[in-house]
Design a protein around this motif. Structure first.
Motif, PDB file in Angstrom:
ATOM      1  N   LEU A 125       0.829  -1.207   0.000  1.00 13.15           N
ATOM      2  CA  LEU A 125       0.000   0.000   0.000  1.00 13.15           C
ATOM      3  C   LEU A 125       0.862   1.254   0.000  1.00 13.15           C
ATOM      4  N   LEU A 126       1.910   1.265   0.819  1.00  9.70           N
ATOM      5  CA  LEU A 126       2.765   2.450   0.901  1.00  9.70           C
ATOM      6  C   LEU A 126       3.551   2.676  -0.389  1.00  9.70           C
ATOM      7  N   THR A 127       4.159   1.598  -0.906  1.00 15.20           N
ATOM      8  CA  THR A 127       4.970   1.762  -2.118  1.00 15.20           C
ATOM      9  C   THR A 127       4.114   2.112  -3.318  1.00 15.20           C
ATOM     10  N   GLY A 128       2.931   1.506  -3.433  1.00 16.30           N
ATOM     11  CA  GLY A 128       2.085   1.790  -4.591  1.00 16.30           C
ATOM     12  C   GLY A 128       1.483   3.175  -4.567  1.00 16.30           C
ATOM     13  N   TYR A 129       1.113   3.652  -3.393  1.00 18.21           N
ATOM     14  CA  TYR A 129       0.445   4.953  -3.321  1.00 18.21           C
ATOM     15  C   TYR A 129       1.425   6.113  -3.259  1.00 18.21           C
ATOM     16  N   ALA A 193       0.452  -3.570  -7.316  1.00 21.66           N
ATOM     17  CA  ALA A 193      -0.139  -3.479  -8.652  1.00 21.66           C
ATOM     18  C   ALA A 193      -1.602  -3.034  -8.590  1.00 21.66           C
ATOM     19  N   GLU A 194      -2.340  -3.540  -7.593  1.00 22.61           N
ATOM     20  CA  GLU A 194      -3.731  -3.126  -7.449  1.00 22.61           C
ATOM     21  C   GLU A 194      -3.842  -1.667  -7.010  1.00 22.61           C
ATOM     22  N   VAL A 195      -2.939  -1.245  -6.121  1.00 23.50           N
ATOM     23  CA  VAL A 195      -2.970   0.146  -5.653  1.00 23.50           C
ATOM     24  C   VAL A 195      -2.674   1.105  -6.805  1.00 23.50           C
ATOM     25  N   LEU A 196      -1.709   0.752  -7.648  1.00 26.10           N
ATOM     26  CA  LEU A 196      -1.409   1.606  -8.798  1.00 26.10           C
ATOM     27  C   LEU A 196      -2.613   1.738  -9.724  1.00 26.10           C
ATOM     28  N   ARG A 197      -3.421   0.683  -9.832  1.00 27.03           N
ATOM     29  CA  ARG A 197      -4.605   0.747 -10.676  1.00 27.03           C
ATOM     30  C   ARG A 197      -5.724   1.536 -10.006  1.00 27.03           C
ATOM     31  N   VAL A 198      -5.931   1.286  -8.701  1.00 24.41           N
ATOM     32  CA  VAL A 198      -7.068   1.893  -8.013  1.00 24.41           C
ATOM     33  C   VAL A 198      -6.859   3.385  -7.785  1.00 24.41           C
ATOM     34  N   SER A 200      -5.749   5.643  -9.528  1.00 26.64           N
ATOM     35  CA  SER A 200      -6.066   6.492 -10.677  1.00 26.64           C
ATOM     36  C   SER A 200      -7.552   6.507 -11.011  1.00 26.64           C
ATOM     37  N   GLU A 201      -8.363   5.832 -10.194  1.00 29.31           N
ATOM     38  CA  GLU A 201      -9.799   5.809 -10.443  1.00 29.31           C
ATOM     39  C   GLU A 201     -10.425   7.152 -10.070  1.00 29.31           C
ATOM     40  N   ALA A 202     -11.654   7.365 -10.576  1.00 26.73           N
ATOM     41  CA  ALA A 202     -12.317   8.654 -10.384  1.00 26.73           C
ATOM     42  C   ALA A 202     -12.691   8.895  -8.930  1.00 26.73           C
TER      43      ALA A 202
END
Length: 340
Positions: A125-129, A193-198, A200-202
């Motif tokens: 979570l920390l690295t992705g966000y 990988a999921e955090v990087l995708r989420v 950028s969501e609206a």
């Protein structure tokens, strides 16, 4: 003739909460061989958990008990009414050791998975966000950890923690820490990988616009939508935890027999018995390891197939087209007679 109106989707009763649990939800979606594999894995794993919890009640003797009302048990005694699975070379009851060993294995799984999930999800979570230099350094370290075998790390951890002769919690921590170190990169990469995708969501951008704090966005919005594949990884890693613990015990770095029962240790002590025709000291601990690993692996493979649309089997329709036509013919004939 009164026609039945179909119930609208909005008026349908929502499924109960327990039907939306990770494994039960996939069980409803599975068909054919997938359902058979998942049911078999659930049955084996459920029996394993029940035996582990009720081991003090199910085992006829203690895991380190050598004496009964009639004296010493005796070493390498064949199966009998007093010892249903015989006794080991050390004079322990095989059935009791197998049942108590399930409790040790369950404790290792719980400790290892809890540590791995907590640390792996937090780092992912920390690295992705946040990204930046922290993300790059963490990913490099995670890739480097893959070069070390899990069993080698387990041996080193066992020696560091308890000098290679482990007590109950010393052996559990040795196996759990080694598994945690090896499996953290898996959870880290999946969650990242999921955090990087989420992120950028609206809805995440909307939360930023209304002034939500970074912590609230990370834990309330991003984290809740980034852990869908964790049940699959947990099941596969649980079987690896049992094999690591058994490997430690087989190599002599596990738990002492006076501290707890462990299947790998019993297998190590039964090697000389096999060549002498004494089969009961090795077959039952080995069978326990195989069955538990098989059950957990079947659950993991079934969840993997159901998560992949290319491998997911199609559910057969409740009513086939031929049955629908046959059911509609009487009504059509009646309506045609009314028109005429």
């Amino acid at each position: 003739m009164t026609a039945t109106t179909p119930t609208p989707a909005s008026a349908r009763v929502r499924p109960r909460w327990w039907r939306r649990l990770p494994v039960l939800q996939q069980l409803q979606q599975s068909v054919g061989l997938q359902r058979g594999m998942l049911l078999t894995g659930l049955v084996i794993t459920t029996i394993f958990v029940i035996v582990a919890i009720l081991a003090p009640l199910l085992a006829p003797y203690g895991y380190n008990q050598l004496r009964g009302p009639d004296g010493l048990f005796g070493a390498q005694q064949p199966p009998s009414s007093d010892h249903l699975l015989g006794t080991t070379v050390g004079g322990y009851d095989v059935l009791s050791r197998v049942l108590w060993g399930a409790q040790t294995a369950l404790l290792v799984i719980i400790v290892a998975i809890v540590l791995s999930v907590f640390l792996g999800v937090a780092l992912g979570l920390l690295t992705g966000y946040l990204g930046g230099w922290f993300d790059r350094i963490t990913i490099v370290i995670a890739d480097a950890i893959y070069a070390f075998p899990s069993l080698l790390l387990a041996i080193v951890a066992a020696i560091v923690i308890s000098g290679g002769q482990s007590s109950l919690w010393g052996g559990i921590l040795a196996a759990a820490i080694s598994i945690t170190v090896v499996f953290i990169p898996q959870y880290l990469r999946v969650v990242r990988a999921e955090v990087l995708r989420v992120k950028s969501e609206a809805f995440v951008e909307s939360a930023k616009v209304v002034g939500a704090s970074t912590g609230r966005i990370m834990f309330r919005h991003v984290l809740r939508n980034s852990t869908r594949t964790l049940p699959l990884i947990v099941t596969l890693n649980s079987s690896e935890a049992i094999l690591t613990l058994a490997g430690l015990g087989f190599l002599g770095f596990g738990i002492e027999p006076s501290a707890a029962a462990e299947w790998g240790y019993d297998l190590n002590k039964s090697l000389s018995d096999v060549t002498s025709g004494i089969w009961w000291t090795s077959i039952f601990p080995g069978l326990a390891i195989v069955l538990v690993v098989l059950g957990i692996t079947l659950i993991g493979e079934s969840l993997n197939d159901l998560a992949d649309p290319r491998l997911r089997a199609r559910r057969k329709p409740a009513v086939t087209p031929a049955q629908a036509v046959a059911a509609a013919e009487p009504a059509a004939r009646e309506e045609l007679g009314d028109v005429q």
